[in-house]
Design an enzyme around this catalytic site. Structure first.
Site, mmCIF file in Angstrom:
data_model
loop_
_atom_site.group_PDB
_atom_site.id
_atom_site.type_symbol
_atom_site.label_atom_id
_atom_site.label_comp_id
_atom_site.label_asym_id
_atom_site.label_seq_id
_atom_site.Cartn_x
_atom_site.Cartn_y
_atom_site.Cartn_z
ATOM 1 C CG ASP A 181 34.483 44.627 46.377
ATOM 2 O OD1 ASP A 181 34.627 44.456 45.148
ATOM 3 O OD2 ASP A 181 35.449 44.759 47.158
ATOM 4 C CG ASP A 232 38.007 43.715 42.565
ATOM 5 O OD1 ASP A 232 36.915 43.960 43.106
ATOM 6 O OD2 ASP A 232 39.038 43.380 43.205
ATOM 7 C CG HIS A 283 43.964 43.328 44.370
ATOM 8 N ND1 HIS A 283 43.376 42.691 43.315
ATOM 9 C CD2 HIS A 283 42.956 43.937 45.045
ATOM 10 C CE1 HIS A 283 42.065 42.890 43.373
ATOM 11 N NE2 HIS A 283 41.772 43.646 44.401
ATOM 12 C CG HIS A 302 43.756 39.420 46.085
ATOM 13 N ND1 HIS A 302 42.697 38.571 46.262
ATOM 14 C CD2 HIS A 302 43.265 40.663 46.261
ATOM 15 C CE1 HIS A 302 41.614 39.277 46.546
ATOM 16 N NE2 HIS A 302 41.919 40.551 46.557
ATOM 17 C CD GLU A 351 40.250 46.544 47.019
ATOM 18 O OE1 GLU A 351 39.186 46.450 47.644
ATOM 19 O OE2 GLU A 351 40.782 45.580 46.442
ATOM 20 C CD GLU A 410 38.143 46.805 44.161
ATOM 21 O OE1 GLU A 410 37.141 46.405 44.786
ATOM 22 O OE2 GLU A 410 39.166 46.117 43.980
HETATM 23 MN MN MN Z 1 36.706 44.386 45.119
HETATM 24 MN MN MN Z 2 39.823 44.301 44.935
#
Ligand code: MN
Ligand code: MN
Length: 292
Positions: free
Chosen positions: A86, A97, A156, A164, A189, A277
């Site tokens: 990640d 992300d 998020h 976030h 995600e 994600e």
């Molecule tokens: Mn992530």
């Molecule tokens: Mn994330």
């Protein structure tokens, strides 16, 4: 319409994140030391012209998120591991992300479940759709394959130096939720698990973030704060810090509420968790996926 310069930052961050994520995933092999992978790929992000939005997360098996190598970490990947990679890259605070799961065993169906859920959720994103509908689609895709989505982990919203924010994108069907609007930027995600579908904190914490500006007396704690000052509160790894008495400094900073620890999040022992994600920017009739 999203500001052109900001869009360019998101797109560049996405390009770099995609390339470095895929390089990291390619390094996940039995016998590979985890610390070598994270050090190599974090440096690659910088070499590509990006900045690190958060330490490269490498979480294995029942661990769903928030693990990374510690200083002098001896751990290696092993045959059978289900490995979540990640990654977060930013340009001027605008974050990409993205995560993939690498299967070193025979769990490709588990890996496919989170990937399929992500694909389906992305296909639904457009103004007027609710986040609850995305969660329901994710839930349906994962449970239809015999696994459970992790209910207490979510996608998020993203903003400048904000990892976030709102909206929250649930991995289960919820009533209502937030109505998606053009120009929203968020990460979706899904996590698929063979366990309970809930994560809890483990003892291990390698990732921290500054949450308050307060005077600090302890010399070692002052040094830590000086080293992470330019992160604008984005998370950092214990592994990145130099100097002595780092654990005492971190513990003191946590107690005084200057930093927050992000413990490794795990499902029940013996379970396996996969994650997929992407980061999306909502357009008038769909979305741009910056990390695909
Ligand atoms: Mn992530
Ligand atoms: Mn994330």
């Amino acid at each position: 319409m999203i500001d052109e310069d900001i869009l360019a930052c998101y797109m560049q961050a996405g390009e770099i994140a995609k390339k470095c994520r895929d390089h990291a995933a390619g390094m996940v092999k039995p016998g590979q030391k985890i610390v070598e992978l994270v050090d190599t790929v974090e440096q690659e992000i910088l070499d590509e012209g990006g900045l690190i939005a958060f330490p490269l997360n490498i979480s294995r098996n029942a661990d769903a998120a928030h693990d990374t190598a510690g200083p002098g970490d001896e751990r290696e990947f092993m045959a059978g591991d289900v490995v979540k990679v990640d990654m977060g890259v930013h340009i001027d605070g605008y974050v990409a992300d993205t995560a993939v799961t690498v299967d070193l065993g025979e769990n490709n169906l588990l890996v496919e479940a989170s990937a399929a859920a992500l694909k389906r959720a992305i296909s639904l994103v457009r103004p007027g759709v609710s986040t609850g509908e995305l969660g329901a689609a994710i839930h349906d895709e994962i449970t239809g394959r015999g696994y459970l989505p992790i209910a207490n982990l979510t996608g998020h919203g993203l903003g400048q130096y904000r990892l976030h924010g709102s909206p929250t994108i649930p991995n289960i069907g919820i009533k209502g939720g937030t109505i998606i609007e053009e120009d929203m930027v968020f990460a979706i995600e899904p996590f698929a698990s063979t366990g309970s579908g809930h994560v809890s904190n483990s003892q291990r914490t390698e990732i921290f973030g500054q949450i308050a500006l307060k005077p600090v007396r302890l010399a070692s704690a002052k040094k830590v704060i000086a080293e992470v000052r330019d992160r604008h509160s984005l998370p950092f790894a214990r592994r990145w810090l130099t100097g002595n008495k780092i654990d005492i400094a971190l513990s003191s900073l946590r107690k005084s509420g200057v930093i927050h620890g992000y413990p490794v999040l795990h499902d029940i022992p013996g379970s396996l968790v996969s994650q997929a994600e992407h980061t999306v920017i909502v357009t008038a009739d769909g979305c741009i996926v910056t990390t695909r």
